[in-house]
Design an enzyme around this catalytic site. Structure first.
Site, PDB file in Angstrom:
ATOM      1  N   ASP A 119     -13.967  -6.344  -5.580  1.00  0.00           N
ATOM      2  CA  ASP A 119     -13.990  -6.525  -4.335  1.00  0.00           C
ATOM      3  C   ASP A 119     -15.413  -7.046  -3.976  1.00  0.00           C
ATOM      4  O   ASP A 119     -16.423  -6.291  -4.291  1.00  0.00           O
ATOM      5  CB  ASP A 119     -13.841  -5.212  -3.665  1.00  0.00           C
ATOM      6  CG  ASP A 119     -12.515  -4.478  -3.810  1.00  0.00           C
ATOM      7  OD1 ASP A 119     -11.688  -5.264  -3.964  1.00  0.00           O
ATOM      8  OD2 ASP A 119     -12.395  -3.508  -3.065  1.00  0.00           O
ATOM      9  N   ASP A 135       0.948  -1.104  -0.018  1.00  0.00           N
ATOM     10  CA  ASP A 135       0.141   0.146   0.103  1.00  0.00           C
ATOM     11  C   ASP A 135       1.128   1.321  -0.020  1.00  0.00           C
ATOM     12  O   ASP A 135       1.914   1.388   0.721  1.00  0.00           O
ATOM     13  CB  ASP A 135      -0.789  -0.041   1.065  1.00  0.00           C
ATOM     14  CG  ASP A 135      -2.128  -0.982   1.123  1.00  0.00           C
ATOM     15  OD1 ASP A 135      -2.226  -1.536   0.117  1.00  0.00           O
ATOM     16  OD2 ASP A 135      -2.670  -1.368   2.180  1.00  0.00           O
TER      17      ASP A 135
END
Lengths: 282, 201
Positions: free
Chosen positions: A130, A11
């Site tokens: 997702d 990230d």
């Protein structure tokens, strides 16, 4: 035979790697180039950088980071997060990323997938899905007016357990915050037709839990589409990766925390898989 | 310093290839056309885009490419850049360069398409491009089509994904890899080094 891939995920916020648990306690964890190199040396097959930078000005730092990574790295890497236009994609790909991953922008305008594939080639386009477990019973409930009353509790409700025949998987956008009503399996099939080259499938229910990937979600997708599938969300142990490959029929496994915190270095994971007959690159 | 011309078709990622050439100690030149003066020692046709527009673009440079070949300057086609060395492709209409006779066809539907990831090379012929590359070396593929040369003797290495296909081809000073050497770790780096050595003459 093509080897199953192990993909550490980094990230990135304003050009720096951050580590967090369940979207919280983000802390600076260093230089992306250094981290990328380390994973490459440990035997990572690819890397994924997920940009979580909120401010637009700071996104410039992402481009610099991508170039810096591409200069050093001799394995492929994908960059995702906030890509909304062909220009966004071009900026990242022409800076040396091999693939871009898109989610929200593609759900809101599916032709975006086709435009990306036509412009840059199918092989560059990763569709990130997702997904969250839902029950068809909820929908039937909605028809009889029960859903309104249950709407809030549905969100907080525990994920329907594995094996429930009434389960379906709903696509979420905006970093897992917004339900779309779309069925993940149907969406994957549509994306394949539009020109997606790979799916990056994250189980929202499992993300951050370290309880294992959602193998039912993975298997349902593998049954329907012929694209490579990257499993994501829930990895806590090497066994989970094995399960994703064998029961989930995934082609690659993405994980963050098990690699970041050195609990299971990549060579250990690969050794575990190799001993169980999974072909991985040394 | 060895100078390598990387042909820019106007789309996609040349940055990685350029960086790889720099890492190996040569100087990359990115150009949209092939310069007529021999200011470069090797030519790379990169692996981005679609067969139809790329083959059209290359056909307009045909005489310049022929001059490169006549001078004995080595050529390396990567992925799509390898496919355009052949005559035609199932990916779309258009005529390839035909420098290696044959057609490019789609991978079988019995396997996942694109073929994406690391796979092993099965070396079938000796070649200076493959000097020091071990049997079974791992390289990174991402493609949906593969070449079928008319003459089997151009096949230097094969790989398998639903079908055994040519992964490295070559004749004289013309080479092609279906995988991406710039993304293939040590084995890829070795092949780029070998190519640069051929360019230095």
């Amino acid at each position: 035979m093509v080897a199953k891939r192990i993909i550490p995920c980094l990230d990135v916020d304003a050009g720096r790697v951050v580590k967090g648990i369940q979207f919280q306690h983000l802390k600076d964890a260093g230089d992306p180039v250094q981290q990328a190199r380390r994973y490459r040396d440990e035997g990572a097959d690819e890397l994924v950088f997920l940009d979580i930078t909120a401010s637009v000005e700071k996104r410039k730092t992402l481009i610099e980071m991508v170039q810096e990574v591409a200069r050093t790295l001799d394995i492929p890497f994908t960059v995702g997060g906030g890509i909304k236009t062909l220009d966004d994609a071009r900026a990242i790909l022409s800076s040396g990323a091999d693939k871009i991953s898109v989610n929200t922008a593609a759900v809101e305008r599916p032709e975006f997938i086709a435009e990306l594939a036509d412009m840059f080639g199918t092989q560059c386009v990763v569709l990130a899905i997702d997904a969250k477990r839902r029950l068809r019973r909820e929908i039937r409930g909605a028809e009889t007016g029960e859903r309104a009353a249950n709407a809030e509790s549905n969100i907080a409700m525990e994920a329907p357990p594995p094996g429930d025949p009434d389960v379906w998987f709903e696509v979420y956008t905006y970093g897992g915050r917004r339900p779309t009503g779309r069925d993940a399996v149907a969406w994957a099939a549509e994306a394949e037709r539009l020109g997606a080259g790979e799916l990056l499938v994250t189980s929202i229910d499992r993300d951050g839990t370290e309880a294992g990937y959602d193998v039912e979600l993975l298997a349902a997708l593998a049954e329907r589409v012929n694209l490579p599938i990257i499993a994501s969300g829930g990895c806590g142990r090497p066994e989970h990766i094995y399960e994703a490959f064998v029961r989930g029929r995934a082609d690659a496994a993405l994980a963050a925390s098990i690699f970041h915190f050195h609990r299971y270095p990549i060579p250990v994971v690969k050794q575990f898989l190799r001993q169980r007959g999974i072909e991985v690159r040394p | 310093m060895t100078r390598i011309l990387i042909l820019d078709y106007g789309v996609g990622n040349l940055f990685s290839l350029m960086s790889a050439i720099q890492r190996e100690g040569a100087e990359p030149l990115i150009r949209q056309e092939i310069p007529r003066d021999p200011c470069f020692d090797g030519l790379i046709l990169p692996g981005v885009g679609h067969f139809t527009p790329v083959s059209e673009r290359l056909r307009r440079m045909r005489s310049a490419i022929d001059e490169v070949i006549e001078r004995g300057t080595p050529i390396l086609g990567v992925c799509l850049g390898m496919q355009v060395l052949f005559n035609r492709s199932e990916e779309g209409p258009g005529q390839g360069l035909g420098l290696i006779p044959g057609a490019v066809v789609r991978l079988p539907d019995s396997v996942k398409i694109p073929h994406m990831g690391w796979n092993r090379l099965h070396l079938v012929r000796r070649s200076p491009l493959l000097d020091g590359v071990p049997q079974g070396a791992w390289v990174y593929f991402v493609h949906s089509f593969y070449p079928q040369p008319e003459d089997e003797s151009v096949v230097l290495a094969r790989a398998e994904h639903g079908v055994s296909f040519p992964a490295v081809v070559g004749r004289d000073h013309i080479f092609g890899t279906q995988f991406h050497p710039e993304k293939s770790g040590e084995a890829g780096s070795l092949m780029l080094k070998n190519f640069l050595r051929l360019c230095r003459r």
